[in-house]
Design an enzyme around this catalytic site. Structure first.
Site, PDB file in Angstrom:
ATOM      1  N   GLU A  91      -3.346  -3.287   1.287  1.00  0.00           N
ATOM      2  CA  GLU A  91      -3.235  -3.637  -0.131  1.00  0.00           C
ATOM      3  C   GLU A  91      -1.999  -2.975  -0.703  1.00  0.00           C
ATOM      4  O   GLU A  91      -1.833  -1.747  -0.615  1.00  0.00           O
ATOM      5  CB  GLU A  91      -4.467  -3.207  -0.922  1.00  0.00           C
ATOM      6  CG  GLU A  91      -4.321  -3.549  -2.399  1.00  0.00           C
ATOM      7  CD  GLU A  91      -5.628  -3.595  -3.156  1.00  0.00           C
ATOM      8  OE1 GLU A  91      -5.584  -3.902  -4.362  1.00  0.00           O
ATOM      9  OE2 GLU A  91      -6.675  -3.323  -2.548  1.00  0.00           O
ATOM     10  N   ASP A 150       6.840   3.557  -0.541  1.00  0.00           N
ATOM     11  CA  ASP A 150       7.234   2.173  -0.740  1.00  0.00           C
ATOM     12  C   ASP A 150       6.598   1.321   0.357  1.00  0.00           C
ATOM     13  O   ASP A 150       6.733   1.610   1.544  1.00  0.00           O
ATOM     14  CB  ASP A 150       8.757   2.043  -0.680  1.00  0.00           C
ATOM     15  CG  ASP A 150       9.221   0.629  -0.943  1.00  0.00           C
ATOM     16  OD1 ASP A 150       9.184  -0.189   0.005  1.00  0.00           O
ATOM     17  OD2 ASP A 150       9.604   0.321  -2.073  1.00  0.00           O
ATOM     18  N   ASP A 209       3.818  -6.416 -10.608  1.00  0.00           N
ATOM     19  CA  ASP A 209       4.685  -6.541 -11.784  1.00  0.00           C
ATOM     20  C   ASP A 209       5.389  -7.901 -11.732  1.00  0.00           C
ATOM     21  O   ASP A 209       6.048  -8.221 -10.745  1.00  0.00           O
ATOM     22  CB  ASP A 209       5.723  -5.412 -11.771  1.00  0.00           C
ATOM     23  CG  ASP A 209       6.454  -5.270 -13.095  1.00  0.00           C
ATOM     24  OD1 ASP A 209       6.698  -6.299 -13.761  1.00  0.00           O
ATOM     25  OD2 ASP A 209       6.798  -4.134 -13.458  1.00  0.00           O
ATOM     26  N   THR A 262     -10.963  -6.330 -12.147  1.00  0.00           N
ATOM     27  CA  THR A 262     -10.510  -5.001 -12.545  1.00  0.00           C
ATOM     28  C   THR A 262     -10.420  -4.905 -14.070  1.00  0.00           C
ATOM     29  O   THR A 262     -10.476  -5.904 -14.788  1.00  0.00           O
ATOM     30  CB  THR A 262      -9.127  -4.698 -11.954  1.00  0.00           C
ATOM     31  OG1 THR A 262      -8.176  -5.632 -12.510  1.00  0.00           O
ATOM     32  CG2 THR A 262      -9.140  -4.842 -10.440  1.00  0.00           C
TER      33      THR A 262
END
Length: 215
Positions: free
Chosen positions: A48, A100, A123, A194
């Site tokens: 994930e 990262d 994002d 969520t």
């Protein structure tokens, strides 16, 4: 005159953020980071990318104990919160990496090894000049697909309609992926709702799911 070769500029898919850490979070980082952090060489079935505060990740791992999960998150409060959830839930099949994701993929995840990659609510980088930072772009999708095993699934979700359409077009254009559905996927039961998604729904922004399988 002479020129100096410069290393290519790395374009990150995230913007580093600072967040306040509670006492519980400090405790989790101090006590649990070493115990539950990913170690290169650890086997991973489900990756994930961007697990946020970790609630959804912990719930999915708890409901799927036969597969080994790795959550990658660079936001420290999110990492700390997920460490706490792992410990609280006794989740032996979930590990965390605060790096990262694409650096980790290149260095530590073998090709053809993953059963699934989850990219939930990344994002959207809505400004056109920032689109190169989006996580779902052709070159990054190619790396994700390479790391999937045949039949492995790349599952994405977003509440940004423009990004959803761009994701659909990008994933459909990858020659090694096939859409499990004609367009967007129905919302799967295994993906928990969520707090972020609830806020989006309250604001009138539905979630779009995409599920593509490696040929």
């Amino acid at each position: 005159m002479f020129t100096v070769d410069r290393p290519p500029r790395i374009v990150r898919t995230y913007h580093p953020r600072r967040g306040r850490l509670s006492g519980r979070h400090h405790d989790a980082l101090d006590r649990l980071a070493e115990r539950y952090s990913f170690v290169p060489g650890d086997a991973v079935d489900v990756l994930e990318i961007g697990s946020g505060m970790g609630e959804a990740t912990a719930r999915m791992a708890a409901a799927d104990p036969g597969r080994r999960y790795l959550a990658v998150e660079v936001h420290t409060p999110g990492v700390a919160n997920l460490l706490h959830l792992i410990d609280e839930g006794g989740l032996s099949n979930l590990r965390v990496a605060a790096v990262d994701a694409f650096d980790l993929l290149r260095a530590d995840i073998p090709a053809g090894s993953l059963a699934a990659v989850h990219v939930f609510f990344p994002d959207p980088w809505p400004k056109a000049r920032h689109h190169k930072r989006r996580l779902i772009v052709p070159e990054r999708v190619a790396l994700l697909r390479e790391r999937l095993r045949p039949g492995g699934v790349l599952h994405c979700a977003t509440d940004d309609a423009g990004y959803a359409q761009a994701m659909l077009e990008t994933l459909a254009a990858d020659p090694g992926l096939v859409n499990r559905y004609q367009g967007f996927a129905p919302r799967p039961e295994h993906r928990p709702v969520t707090k972020f998604e609830r806020r989006a729904m309250s604001a009138g922004r539905p979630a779009f799911d995409l599920m593509f399988e490696k040929r």
